[in-house]
Design an enzyme around this catalytic site. Structure first.
Site, PDB file in Angstrom:
ATOM      1  N   SER A 168     104.119  29.832  21.964  1.00  0.00           N
ATOM      2  CA  SER A 168     102.781  29.349  21.609  1.00  0.00           C
ATOM      3  C   SER A 168     102.853  27.883  21.217  1.00  0.00           C
ATOM      4  CB  SER A 168     102.232  30.171  20.436  1.00  0.00           C
ATOM      5  OG  SER A 168     100.954  29.717  20.066  1.00  0.00           O
ATOM      6  N   GLU A 169     101.813  27.110  21.616  1.00  0.00           N
ATOM      7  CA  GLU A 169     101.835  25.660  21.360  1.00  0.00           C
ATOM      8  C   GLU A 169     101.957  25.302  19.891  1.00  0.00           C
ATOM      9  OE1 GLU A 169      98.074  25.800  23.937  1.00  0.00           O
ATOM     10  OE2 GLU A 169      99.500  27.363  23.364  1.00  0.00           O
ATOM     11  N   ASN A 170     101.510  26.189  18.998  1.00  0.00           N
ATOM     12  CA  ASN A 170     101.584  25.847  17.578  1.00  0.00           C
ATOM     13  C   ASN A 170     102.979  26.062  16.996  1.00  0.00           C
ATOM     14  OD1 ASN A 170     101.108  28.639  17.898  1.00  0.00           O
ATOM     15  ND2 ASN A 170     100.394  28.830  15.797  1.00  0.00           N
ATOM     16  N   GLY A 171     103.947  26.440  17.843  1.00  0.00           N
ATOM     17  CA  GLY A 171     105.331  26.436  17.396  1.00  0.00           C
ATOM     18  C   GLY A 171     105.980  27.778  17.171  1.00  0.00           C
ATOM     19  N   SER A 211     107.463  22.030  20.325  1.00  0.00           N
ATOM     20  CA  SER A 211     106.737  22.966  21.174  1.00  0.00           C
ATOM     21  C   SER A 211     106.199  22.270  22.423  1.00  0.00           C
ATOM     22  CB  SER A 211     105.588  23.599  20.386  1.00  0.00           C
ATOM     23  OG  SER A 211     104.822  24.443  21.203  1.00  0.00           O
TER      24      SER A 211
END
Length: 220
Positions: A49-52, A91
């Site tokens: 996920s892009e938020n890490g 990320s």
């Protein structure tokens, strides 16, 4: 045009068939986030996920959510054994370096050549583009899950996108509530139809030009 949960899960289940063991997969918000629920426990793919988060599991049972653990859309997720956390810079570096094998996204429109428009409707307020451009441009494969028609009953599979583009000619598969299309060398191909829809009904409600696969399947 809003889908009920049964149809959302049908699309997510079909998309899960495209997730192969060994892949690193990014999931967009909405229907794509349901995909891990349709894979067996311990399946050998890594969801990012892009938020890490690297190693997202299935959605936690109601009442067992961790308020500090959510995906990029803010929805609660679980972490698989061996999962890890990164900051946003790491990320996005994974995405921009082409480390994502597959991304599964929602969309507002997809053109018959695979152009993607999924981040804004002009005049509407949005929090930002997020990782859509990076994912669409750098993931090795892009699959779109969406309703076949918008809320005005207009086709979301179009000849040319009228909404601002996220990326050009990046989509390789579209799964709608009516059928499954692949894009090969700029040509849109209908490969599967969800029952009870018919080929004529698909043709009547689709603006984009498409051809029918000789191996067309009807699926539940």
């Amino acid at each position: 045009m809003e889908m009920d949960m049964g149809i959302k899960n049908k699309l997510a289940k079909r998309a899960a068939r495209e997730v192969k063991e060994g892949m690193t997969v990014n999931l967009g918000i909405g229907i794509p986030s349901l995909v891990p629920n349709h894979l067996p426990s311990g399946y050998g793919a890594v969801f990012q996920s892009e938020n890490g988060i690297v190693g997202i599991g299935s959605a936690p049972p109601k009442g067992k959510e961790d308020e500090n653990l959510c995906n990029a859309g803010g929805f609660p997720v679980s972490l698989v054994n061996g999962g890890s956390y990164t900051d946003s810079a790491v990320s996005f570096a994974m995405i921009r370096r082409g480390k994502i094998d597959l991304t599964i996204l929602g969309s507002l429109q997809v053109s018959e050549k695979g152009d993607l428009a999924n981040w804004i409707i002009p005049g509407k307020k949005v929090p930002g583009m997020g990782g859509a451009t990076e994912l669409a441009s750098k993931a090795k494969r892009v699959i779109v899950l969406m309703t076949h028609l918008d809320k005005h009953k207009a086709s979301k599979l179009v000849k040319e996108c009228t909404l601002p583009l996220t990326a050009k000619q990046c989509v390789s598969m579209i799964i709608t509530d009516r059928g499954v299309f692949s894009i090969n060398q700029g040509r849109l191909i209908l490969v599967e139809i969800f029952r009870p829809y018919t080929l004529k009904e698909i043709k009547d409600c689709t603006e984009a030009d498409f051809v029918t696969s000789p191996d067309l399947l009807y699926i539940d």
